[in-house]
Design an enzyme around this catalytic site. Structure first.
Site, PDB file in Angstrom:
ATOM      1  N   TYR A   1       0.838  -1.199   0.000  1.00  0.00           N
ATOM      2  CA  TYR A   1       0.000   0.000   0.000  1.00  0.00           C
ATOM      3  C   TYR A   1       0.869   1.243   0.000  1.00  0.00           C
ATOM      4  O   TYR A   1       1.902   1.312   0.673  1.00  0.00           O
ATOM      5  CB  TYR A   1      -0.912   0.014   1.227  1.00  0.00           C
ATOM      6  CG  TYR A   1      -1.683   1.302   1.393  1.00  0.00           C
ATOM      7  CD1 TYR A   1      -2.853   1.534   0.684  1.00  0.00           C
ATOM      8  CD2 TYR A   1      -1.219   2.304   2.261  1.00  0.00           C
ATOM      9  CE1 TYR A   1      -3.563   2.714   0.833  1.00  0.00           C
ATOM     10  CE2 TYR A   1      -1.928   3.490   2.413  1.00  0.00           C
ATOM     11  CZ  TYR A   1      -3.087   3.688   1.690  1.00  0.00           C
ATOM     12  OH  TYR A   1      -3.786   4.859   1.851  1.00  0.00           O
TER      13      TYR A   1
ATOM     14  N   HIS B   1       7.183  10.911 -14.102  1.00  0.00           N
ATOM     15  CA  HIS B   1       7.204  11.828 -12.951  1.00  0.00           C
ATOM     16  C   HIS B   1       8.556  11.807 -12.245  1.00  0.00           C
ATOM     17  O   HIS B   1       9.423  10.961 -12.505  1.00  0.00           O
ATOM     18  CB  HIS B   1       6.076  11.496 -11.975  1.00  0.00           C
ATOM     19  CG  HIS B   1       6.186  10.162 -11.310  1.00  0.00           C
ATOM     20  ND1 HIS B   1       7.130   9.874 -10.346  1.00  0.00           N
ATOM     21  CD2 HIS B   1       5.442   9.031 -11.441  1.00  0.00           C
ATOM     22  CE1 HIS B   1       6.964   8.633  -9.907  1.00  0.00           C
ATOM     23  NE2 HIS B   1       5.953   8.095 -10.582  1.00  0.00           N
TER      24      HIS B   1
ATOM     25  N   ASN C   1       9.892   6.667 -13.680  1.00  0.00           N
ATOM     26  CA  ASN C   1      10.575   7.544 -12.728  1.00  0.00           C
ATOM     27  C   ASN C   1      11.741   8.238 -13.414  1.00  0.00           C
ATOM     28  O   ASN C   1      12.497   7.613 -14.167  1.00  0.00           O
ATOM     29  CB  ASN C   1      11.119   6.747 -11.540  1.00  0.00           C
ATOM     30  CG  ASN C   1      10.037   6.056 -10.735  1.00  0.00           C
ATOM     31  OD1 ASN C   1      10.335   5.192  -9.926  1.00  0.00           O
ATOM     32  ND2 ASN C   1       8.781   6.416 -10.949  1.00  0.00           N
TER      33      ASN C   1
ATOM     34  N   CYS D   1       4.976   3.375 -13.273  1.00  0.00           N
ATOM     35  CA  CYS D   1       5.260   4.692 -13.842  1.00  0.00           C
ATOM     36  C   CYS D   1       6.693   4.756 -14.356  1.00  0.00           C
ATOM     37  O   CYS D   1       7.502   3.861 -14.128  1.00  0.00           O
ATOM     38  CB  CYS D   1       5.054   5.774 -12.786  1.00  0.00           C
ATOM     39  SG  CYS D   1       3.309   6.032 -12.354  1.00  0.00           S
TER      40      CYS D   1
ATOM     41  N   GLY E   1      -3.012   4.589 -14.602  1.00  0.00           N
ATOM     42  CA  GLY E   1      -2.146   5.104 -13.555  1.00  0.00           C
ATOM     43  C   GLY E   1      -0.711   5.342 -13.948  1.00  0.00           C
ATOM     44  O   GLY E   1       0.143   5.507 -13.065  1.00  0.00           O
TER      45      GLY E   1
END
Length: 390
Positions: free
Chosen positions: A289, A308, A327, A325, A304
């Site tokens: 989480y 970033h 990075n 994502c 999602g």
């Protein structure tokens, strides 16, 4: 002397015998037919205006509504003129049509009619891009309607895209309320595009008609494209064909499908600084989480995925450790954030999870012929081909 007279008489008889005199039958002037008929008070709007010449050709057709000339075109035989679009509701039209015959007088037909008002209307609810927005070369045109469209072919026929650099493109219906336009290839940069929905008078189905047209324009900016190789952990950004940034990155760790970065042609969709990111399908206390505020995040899908900032510089250029994502170093992420326009292509390779065509703006994932199959006009054309010809 007698012989000479006989010869002259014979000559005159021969001449008169070789000549026939017939009276020409006057030709009837051509007939002009106009639909809707002159003096109609509640003419239908969805069938447009049709002018026909019988026994001649149309030399001139002038149609006005509210002081503005109504556009239309003649067919190849110059016997039929059709309005370019449907007719506006509750409007008065004046028509002057001239038809020329093969010989003889021309026919001039002049008159007017009114169209019926709209009882139940529909309209454009929203558009992407926004009016006046400057976008990337991969930008789709997305039109959302305020009601489900039953007659998709009729509504699609009203949609017009005009680019300063002519382009081949097609619409595809993604739902009953949304249709998306994509060019066959990326837009030519540095140009303006105008989109018009000629909805006035168009029939959406179930007695619902468009009340007014809708138009907006946007600008295609510089051509910025990014390529990301998750195997070499590198991202290259090109602007107008020139490499302007090299970015070491870290992609999804690929321990689960959701943590696997999707491969394919993505588009930048929006951005935020910061963006709150919460682990999908998990609640606080579950393994894995997270609930984080992430800086300089540029979204590239609906599942999602973002490009970033992340301070795991130790992994960038070396290993894939993210939750899916891309990075990148904080300073380079800030640069990408500032330089990105909506619709910039971002192509990712190296993973075994393909970007779905309907995940965000993954529309470029579909080959051109497959994309075109989503047009309602193809089905309408196939249906008309099946109609028996008399």
């Amino acid at each position: 002397m007698r012989q000479a007279v006989l010869t002259c008489v014979t000559f005159l008889l021969l001449v008169s015998g070789c000549t026939s005199v017939t009276a020409e039958t006057p030709l009837s002037p051509p007939v002009v037919q106009v639909s809707p008929a002159f003096d109609a008070k509640r003419a239908r709007t969805d069938r447009g205006l049709v002018v026909r010449a019988l026994g001649g050709t149309l030399s001139r057709v002038l149609v006005f509504e509210g002081g503005a000339q109504v556009p239309g075109r003649l067919d190849g035989s110059r016997t039929v003129w059709r309005s370019a679009w449907t007719l506006k509701p509750a409007a008065e039209y004046t028509v002057t049509a001239t038809a020329a015959g093969v010989r003889g007088p021309a026919t001039v037909a002049m008159g007017r009619f009114r169209t019926r008002a709209v009882a139940r209307g529909f309209q454009v609810a929203s558009t992407t891009p926004l009016p006046g927005e400057t976008v990337g070369t991969g930008m789709p045109v997305i039109v959302d309607f305020d009601t489900p469209i039953a007659d998709k072919a009729a509504v699609e026929r009203t949609l017009e895209v005009k680019a300063e650099s002519p382009v081949e493109g097609a619409w595809r219906w993604t739902s009953d309320t949304q249709v998306v336009y994509r060019p066959r290839r990326f837009w030519t940069p540095h140009q303006q595009v105008t989109v018009t929905a000629h909805l006035a008078g168009a029939r959406a189905g179930a007695g619902r008609y468009g009340a007014a047209d809708s138009t907006f324009a946007f600008t295609v900016g510089r051509a910025q494209t990014s390529s990301i190789d998750t195997r070499t952990h590198q991202m290259l950004v090109r602007r107008d064909g020139v490499i302007v940034q090299r970015m070491p990155i870290s992609a999804g760790m690929a321990t689960t499908p959701e943590y696997t970065t999707t491969s394919g042609i993505h588009l930048t969709m929006d951005k935020g600084n910061p963006v709150r990111m919460i682990s999908p399908g998990r609640v606080k206390g579950d393994p894995g989480y997270y609930d984080l505020m992430i800086d300089h995040a540029v979204r590239i899908s609906n599942s999602g995925e973002y490009v970033h900032a992340k301070d795991n510089v130790w992994a960038q250029g070396r290993a894939n450790v993210s939750h899916g994502c891309i990075n990148s170093r904080p300073d380079q992420a800030a640069w990408f954030y500032r330089s990105s326009l909506r619709g910039d292509p971002v192509t990712i390779t190296g993973t075994d999870r393909e970007l779905e065509w309907n995940n965000g703006w993954g529309f470029w994932q579909l080959p051109w012929e497959k994309w075109r199959q989503g047009s309602a006009l193809l089905d309408a054309d196939r249906a008309s081909d099946r109609v028996p010809q008399g």
